[in-house]
Structure formats: structure tokens, C-alpha cells
Design a protein around this motif. Structure first.
Motif, PDB file in Angstrom:
ATOM      1  N   THR A 103      70.298  67.873  63.808  1.00  0.00           N
ATOM      2  CA  THR A 103      69.617  68.304  65.026  1.00  0.00           C
ATOM      3  C   THR A 103      69.158  67.067  65.779  1.00  0.00           C
ATOM      4  OG1 THR A 103      68.817  70.293  63.913  1.00  0.00           O
ATOM      5  CG2 THR A 103      67.746  69.700  65.992  1.00  0.00           C
ATOM      6  N   ILE A 104      69.638  66.929  67.021  1.00  0.00           N
ATOM      7  CA  ILE A 104      69.233  65.820  67.888  1.00  0.00           C
ATOM      8  C   ILE A 104      67.852  66.139  68.444  1.00  0.00           C
ATOM      9  CG2 ILE A 104      69.730  64.623  70.052  1.00  0.00           C
ATOM     10  CD1 ILE A 104      71.639  63.966  67.792  1.00  0.00           C
ATOM     11  N   ILE A 143      70.660  64.634  76.873  1.00  0.00           N
ATOM     12  CA  ILE A 143      71.611  64.985  77.932  1.00  0.00           C
ATOM     13  C   ILE A 143      72.869  64.137  77.811  1.00  0.00           C
ATOM     14  CG2 ILE A 143      72.009  64.827  80.436  1.00  0.00           C
ATOM     15  CD1 ILE A 143      70.421  67.254  79.726  1.00  0.00           C
ATOM     16  N   GLU A 144      72.699  62.838  77.553  1.00  0.00           N
ATOM     17  CA  GLU A 144      73.854  61.959  77.412  1.00  0.00           C
ATOM     18  C   GLU A 144      74.711  62.368  76.216  1.00  0.00           C
ATOM     19  OE1 GLU A 144      73.052  57.753  77.896  1.00  0.00           O
ATOM     20  OE2 GLU A 144      71.289  58.236  79.096  1.00  0.00           O
ATOM     21  N   LEU A 145      74.081  62.768  75.134  1.00  0.00           N
ATOM     22  CA  LEU A 145      74.842  63.238  73.977  1.00  0.00           C
ATOM     23  C   LEU A 145      75.540  64.559  74.275  1.00  0.00           C
ATOM     24  CD1 LEU A 145      72.470  62.231  71.082  1.00  0.00           C
ATOM     25  CD2 LEU A 145      74.775  61.385  71.489  1.00  0.00           C
ATOM     26  N   ILE A 150      71.544  70.718  69.402  1.00  0.00           N
ATOM     27  CA  ILE A 150      70.691  70.054  70.386  1.00  0.00           C
ATOM     28  C   ILE A 150      69.903  71.159  71.080  1.00  0.00           C
ATOM     29  CG2 ILE A 150      70.563  68.453  72.329  1.00  0.00           C
ATOM     30  CD1 ILE A 150      73.443  67.615  71.730  1.00  0.00           C
ATOM     31  N   TYR A 151      68.590  71.002  71.150  1.00  0.00           N
ATOM     32  CA  TYR A 151      67.731  71.983  71.812  1.00  0.00           C
ATOM     33  C   TYR A 151      67.266  71.426  73.146  1.00  0.00           C
ATOM     34  CZ  TYR A 151      67.564  74.524  67.428  1.00  0.00           C
ATOM     35  OH  TYR A 151      67.907  75.234  66.320  1.00  0.00           O
ATOM     36  N   PHE A 152      67.252  72.312  74.141  1.00  0.00           N
ATOM     37  CA  PHE A 152      66.800  71.942  75.477  1.00  0.00           C
ATOM     38  C   PHE A 152      65.777  72.959  75.978  1.00  0.00           C
ATOM     39  CE2 PHE A 152      71.104  70.286  75.099  1.00  0.00           C
ATOM     40  CZ  PHE A 152      70.925  68.979  75.510  1.00  0.00           C
TER      41      PHE A 152
END
Length: 164
Positions: free
Chosen positions: A39-40, A104-106, A141-143
Motif C-alpha cells: 500500500t502506497i 499521483i506520480e505512481l 493506492i488510496y486517494f
């Protein structure tokens, strides 16, 4: 996959990698691990990685720390069985990646890849994006549901509805 865009971010940074975290991951992540979930995270404006590993006997390990691009790439390779880069990684020689838009870049780096990807709105405030790296190998990835950049990219890829 290379994450060269992250290399410029670490250049002016004096925050060393967490050696204990790296050694825990090295000792726990095996070619035969039953399940690996990455998880990022954004940890105090640093690129963070939570690693959850289940090995035989259902032994579960859960680690989290700020990381750099070399460690992230090594862990990605190790999730699909190529552990050489992970075992050769020397945390004492590396500094963590700093920045606020790293997730975001990932996301932008991973969306064009051929990994199966799924986006879910898990709550009114949270979007989860999951890349299937292999059998029982996932990167999440969570946003924030208010993250305009992430929503725009996910909509362009057709992963979330336009009204979300």
C-alpha cells in the motif's frame, strides 16, 4: 517498470531509510509467500510503503515506513519472485523520497501498465485503486474522494464513473 522520476526527489534529502524496516521486509518476504499486499502512502510528505505479508502457517507480517525508489522497485520485483534486488539493497546508502504528489506520480506510472487494475469508491471520502501484480500480489493506492488529479486520471482510464 522503472520509477526514474523519483530519483530527482531524493537528491536533496537527508532522511535515511529505516534500516530495521528494510531488514524486517527482507526477512519476511519470500518467493513462496502466500500473499503480499503493498500500500502506497504519504507519510509526512515522504513516499511511504506498507507491506503486508502472509507466509505459510498463516503467519502475518505488517510493516510501514518511508521509502525510496530503489527499495520500492526491489519490493515490487520480490513480490513476483525476483528477490535479488531486495536482498542486495543496503538501506544505509539510501534516503527516502520527499514530495506531496508522489501517489499521483505512481498512479500515472502504473496506469499504462498491463496489470489488471480496479478502482473502488470505498466511502464518500476514499477511493481505493488496486493493481494485481500477480496471484495474491497486490499494490494499493488510496486517494481522497476530493483528489481532483486522481479522479481525472481514473476517469480517463474508465475506472470510475464520471459522476463520482
Amino acid at each position: 517498470m522503472t520509477l526514474d522520476f523519483l530519483k530527482n526527489i531524493t537528491a536533496n534529502n537527508n532522511i535515511q531509510m529505516n534500516i530495521e524496516y528494510v531488514e524486517f521486509v527482507k526477512a519476511s518476504l519470500e518467493k513462496s509467500s502466500k500473499s503480499i499486499e503493498l500500500t502506497i502512502k504519504n507519510i509526512d510528505n515522504m513516499l511511504g510503503l506498507r507491506v503486508q505479508i502472509i507466509n505459510s502457517g498463516n503467519e502475518k507480517r505488517d510493516f510501514e515506513s518511508a521509502i525510496d525508489e530503489a527499495f520500492f522497485e526491489a519490493v515490487l520485483k520480490a513480490t513476483i519472485g525476483d528477490t535479488d534486488a531486495l536482498y542486495n539493497y543496503n538501506a544505509a546508502e539510501h534516503s527516502v523520497c520527499m514530495g506531496t504528489d508522489l501517489k499521483i506520480e505512481l498512479l500515472e506510472a502504473f496506469l499504462p501498465c498491463n496489470f489488471p487494475v480496479e478502482a473502488n469508491i470505498v466511502s464518500p471520502t476514499l477511493i481505493e485503486v488496486t493493481f494485481q501484480l500477480g496471484y495474491r500480489r497486490k499494490l494499493r493506492i488510496y486517494f481522497s474522494a476530493k483528489d481532483v488529479k486522481a479522479i481525472e486520471r481514473l476517469r480517463l482510464k474508465g475506472l470510475i464513473p464520471t459522476e463520482a
